[in-house]
Design an enzyme around this catalytic site. Structure first.
Site, PDB file in Angstrom:
ATOM      1  N   SER A 254       0.869  -1.187   0.000  1.00 45.64           N
ATOM      2  CA  SER A 254       0.000   0.000   0.000  1.00 45.64           C
ATOM      3  C   SER A 254       0.897   1.224   0.000  1.00 45.64           C
ATOM      4  O   SER A 254       2.078   1.140   0.374  1.00 45.64           O
ATOM      5  CB  SER A 254      -0.853  -0.002   1.278  1.00 45.64           C
ATOM      6  OG  SER A 254      -1.510   1.235   1.453  1.00 45.64           O
TER       7      SER A 254
ATOM      8  N   TYR B  48      -2.835  -1.009  10.390  1.00 47.12           N
ATOM      9  CA  TYR B  48      -2.659  -1.188   8.938  1.00 47.12           C
ATOM     10  C   TYR B  48      -1.286  -0.667   8.496  1.00 47.12           C
ATOM     11  O   TYR B  48      -0.553  -1.343   7.761  1.00 47.12           O
ATOM     12  CB  TYR B  48      -3.781  -0.435   8.220  1.00 47.12           C
ATOM     13  CG  TYR B  48      -3.889  -0.669   6.736  1.00 47.12           C
ATOM     14  CD1 TYR B  48      -4.603  -1.755   6.234  1.00 47.12           C
ATOM     15  CD2 TYR B  48      -3.301   0.205   5.825  1.00 47.12           C
ATOM     16  CE1 TYR B  48      -4.729  -1.954   4.861  1.00 47.12           C
ATOM     17  CE2 TYR B  48      -3.423   0.009   4.455  1.00 47.12           C
ATOM     18  CZ  TYR B  48      -4.141  -1.073   3.977  1.00 47.12           C
ATOM     19  OH  TYR B  48      -4.264  -1.272   2.619  1.00 47.12           O
TER      20      TYR B  48
HETATM   21  P1  NAD Z   1     -11.394  -6.325  -0.498  1.00 47.58           P
HETATM   22  O1  NAD Z   1     -12.066  -6.142   0.831  1.00 47.58           O
HETATM   23  O2  NAD Z   1     -12.163  -6.081  -1.739  1.00 47.58           O
HETATM   24  O3  NAD Z   1     -10.748  -7.772  -0.591  1.00 47.58           O
HETATM   25  C1  NAD Z   1     -10.066  -8.371   0.492  1.00 47.58           C
HETATM   26  C2  NAD Z   1      -9.955  -9.843   0.248  1.00 47.58           C
HETATM   27  O4  NAD Z   1      -9.274 -10.425   1.379  1.00 47.58           O
HETATM   28  C3  NAD Z   1     -11.307 -10.553   0.124  1.00 47.58           C
HETATM   29  O5  NAD Z   1     -11.219 -11.580  -0.820  1.00 47.58           O
HETATM   30  C4  NAD Z   1     -11.495 -11.130   1.516  1.00 47.58           C
HETATM   31  O6  NAD Z   1     -12.346 -12.263   1.547  1.00 47.58           O
HETATM   32  C5  NAD Z   1     -10.059 -11.499   1.846  1.00 47.58           C
HETATM   33  N1  NAD Z   1      -9.869 -11.700   3.275  1.00 47.58           N
HETATM   34  C6  NAD Z   1     -10.117 -10.846   4.296  1.00 47.58           C
HETATM   35  N2  NAD Z   1      -9.883 -11.443   5.469  1.00 47.58           N
HETATM   36  C7  NAD Z   1      -9.489 -12.702   5.188  1.00 47.58           C
HETATM   37  C8  NAD Z   1      -9.125 -13.832   5.980  1.00 47.58           C
HETATM   38  N3  NAD Z   1      -9.119 -13.767   7.314  1.00 47.58           N
HETATM   39  N4  NAD Z   1      -8.787 -14.973   5.350  1.00 47.58           N
HETATM   40  C9  NAD Z   1      -8.814 -15.057   4.003  1.00 47.58           C
HETATM   41  N5  NAD Z   1      -9.148 -14.040   3.210  1.00 47.58           N
HETATM   42  C10 NAD Z   1      -9.493 -12.877   3.796  1.00 47.58           C
HETATM   43  O7  NAD Z   1     -10.122  -5.369  -0.418  1.00 47.58           O
HETATM   44  P2  NAD Z   1      -9.074  -4.873  -1.527  1.00 47.58           P
HETATM   45  O8  NAD Z   1      -9.170  -3.405  -1.541  1.00 47.58           O
HETATM   46  O9  NAD Z   1      -9.177  -5.623  -2.778  1.00 47.58           O
HETATM   47  O10 NAD Z   1      -7.717  -5.221  -0.760  1.00 47.58           O
HETATM   48  C11 NAD Z   1      -6.800  -6.184  -1.206  1.00 47.58           C
HETATM   49  C12 NAD Z   1      -5.414  -5.796  -0.720  1.00 47.58           C
HETATM   50  O11 NAD Z   1      -5.056  -4.545  -1.273  1.00 47.58           O
HETATM   51  C13 NAD Z   1      -5.296  -5.644   0.800  1.00 47.58           C
HETATM   52  O12 NAD Z   1      -4.073  -6.179   1.247  1.00 47.58           O
HETATM   53  C14 NAD Z   1      -5.316  -4.140   0.974  1.00 47.58           C
HETATM   54  O13 NAD Z   1      -4.658  -3.746   2.157  1.00 47.58           O
HETATM   55  C15 NAD Z   1      -4.567  -3.704  -0.260  1.00 47.58           C
HETATM   56  N6  NAD Z   1      -4.782  -2.308  -0.632  1.00 47.58           N
HETATM   57  C16 NAD Z   1      -6.021  -1.855  -0.945  1.00 47.58           C
HETATM   58  C17 NAD Z   1      -6.186  -0.537  -1.285  1.00 47.58           C
HETATM   59  C18 NAD Z   1      -7.512   0.046  -1.626  1.00 47.58           C
HETATM   60  O14 NAD Z   1      -7.600   1.275  -1.726  1.00 47.58           O
HETATM   61  N7  NAD Z   1      -8.548  -0.750  -1.849  1.00 47.58           N
HETATM   62  C19 NAD Z   1      -5.078   0.329  -1.307  1.00 47.58           C
HETATM   63  C20 NAD Z   1      -3.838  -0.176  -0.992  1.00 47.58           C
HETATM   64  C21 NAD Z   1      -3.684  -1.502  -0.658  1.00 47.58           C
END
Ligand code: NAD
Length: 261
Positions: free
Chosen positions: A143, A156
């Site tokens: 991130s 986080y």
């Molecule tokens: P999202 O909520 O759409 O997806 C998260 C995924 O992780 C889902 O498939 C969920 O089921 C899974 N997950 C959560 N807890 C879990 C567990 N205990 N066991 C197994 N699976 C689990 O979120 P996203 O935005 O797609 O995030 C994905 C990654 O990207 C994360 O690591 C997040 O920190 C990172 N990220 C997201 C953003 C953003 O703005 N969306 C920015 C930077 C980094």
């Protein structure tokens, strides 16, 4: 078909970024192990959809990223189903927003387990397979918060800075094995993870929803645009290419200029 005959494990791929990466890799011919939480029927529909849309094999692991043994079991199951693991995307993650003096203990611990420890267990299990193959790609969805902090996101930011350290260290350890390990550092991507943090941010900062969207979220990104999940998937695919064979230990930003400021 850049990834034909490759096997990829993508954690947290039932939603958002992980789902787009899994589909992007499948479109290039990789067999995929998807993982994540959610409604069983919806997940099965997604799994079967990947097989049908792209003519690859797709398996689902219900491993909970809170539990190290389950994470290890997920990598072992992928190797059993497809013969090996060539690409590992440590992507599963959750967020929680609260001031440090009110931060719930269980939320802090869950974020460290899911966003950081799971990547350790999966990497530990996948590296011997990659070494044996003489090729591998480890991509950690970090991130912008792996590089800079924001208030009220202590767990986080701590986990993502930890992922930065893990990425660099693993990269050095596997550098002679044609295995790369990099982190993608997105800014704000419009996914359920971002949508869900809006009410807590409204509370923590005493703001309306519009104020949070414009003055907090998009304020961080000079482009004033959300990164898209497809852009992240394209970035991950590039990191799997031979053109990226000498990119390792890198924090690959895709943040609309956020960390340039
Ligand atoms: P999202 O909520 O759409 O997806 C998260 C995924 O992780 C889902 O498939 C969920 O089921 C899974 N997950 C959560 N807890 C879990 C567990 N205990 N066991 C197994 N699976 C689990 O979120 P996203 O935005 O797609 O995030 C994905 C990654 O990207 C994360 O690591 C997040 O920190 C990172 N990220 C997201 C953003 C953003 O703005 N969306 C920015 C930077 C980094």
């Amino acid at each position: 078909m850049q990834l034909k005959d490759r096997t990829a494990v993508v954690t947290g791929s039932t939603s958002g970024i992980g789902l787009a990466v899994a589909r992007g890799f499948a479109a290039e011919g990789a067999n995929i192990m998807i993982n994540g939480l959610g409604d069983a029927d919806a997940i099965e529909k997604e799994r079967a959809g990947i097989e049908k849309d792209f003519g690859v094999r797709c398996a689902y692991s219900p491993a909970n990223m809170m539990n190290g043994a389950e994470v290890t079991g997920m990598v072992e199951a992928a190797a059993k189903a497809f013969g090996t693991v060539d690409i590992l995307v440590n992507n599963a993650g959750i967020q929680f927003v609260a001031p440090i003096d009110e931060f719930p203990d269980d939320k802090f611990e869950a974020i460290i387990r899911i966003n950081l420890l799971a990547a350790f267990y999966a990497t530990k299990a996948a590296v011997p397979l990659m070494k044996k193959n003489g090729w591998g790609r480890i991509i950690n969805t970090a991130s912008a918060h792996a590089l800079v902090a924001s208030p009220f996101k202590s767990a986080y930011v701590a986990a993502k800075h930890g992922i930065a350290g893990l990425t660099k260290t693993v990269a050095l350890e596997v550098a002679r094995h044609k295995i790369t390990c990099n982190a993608i550092c997105p800014g704000y991507v419009w996914t359920p993870l971002v949508e869900k943090q809006i009410p807590d941010t409204m509370k923590a900062r005493g703001m309306t929803k519009d104020e949070v969207m414009n003055d907090v979220i998009l304020a961080a990104q000079p482009t004033k645009q959300f990164v898209t999940v497809e852009q992240i998937a394209a970035y991950a695919l590039f990191l799997c290419s031979e053109g990226a064979a000498n990119i390792t230990g890198a924090m690959m930003t895709m943040d609309g200029g956020w960390t340039a400021e």
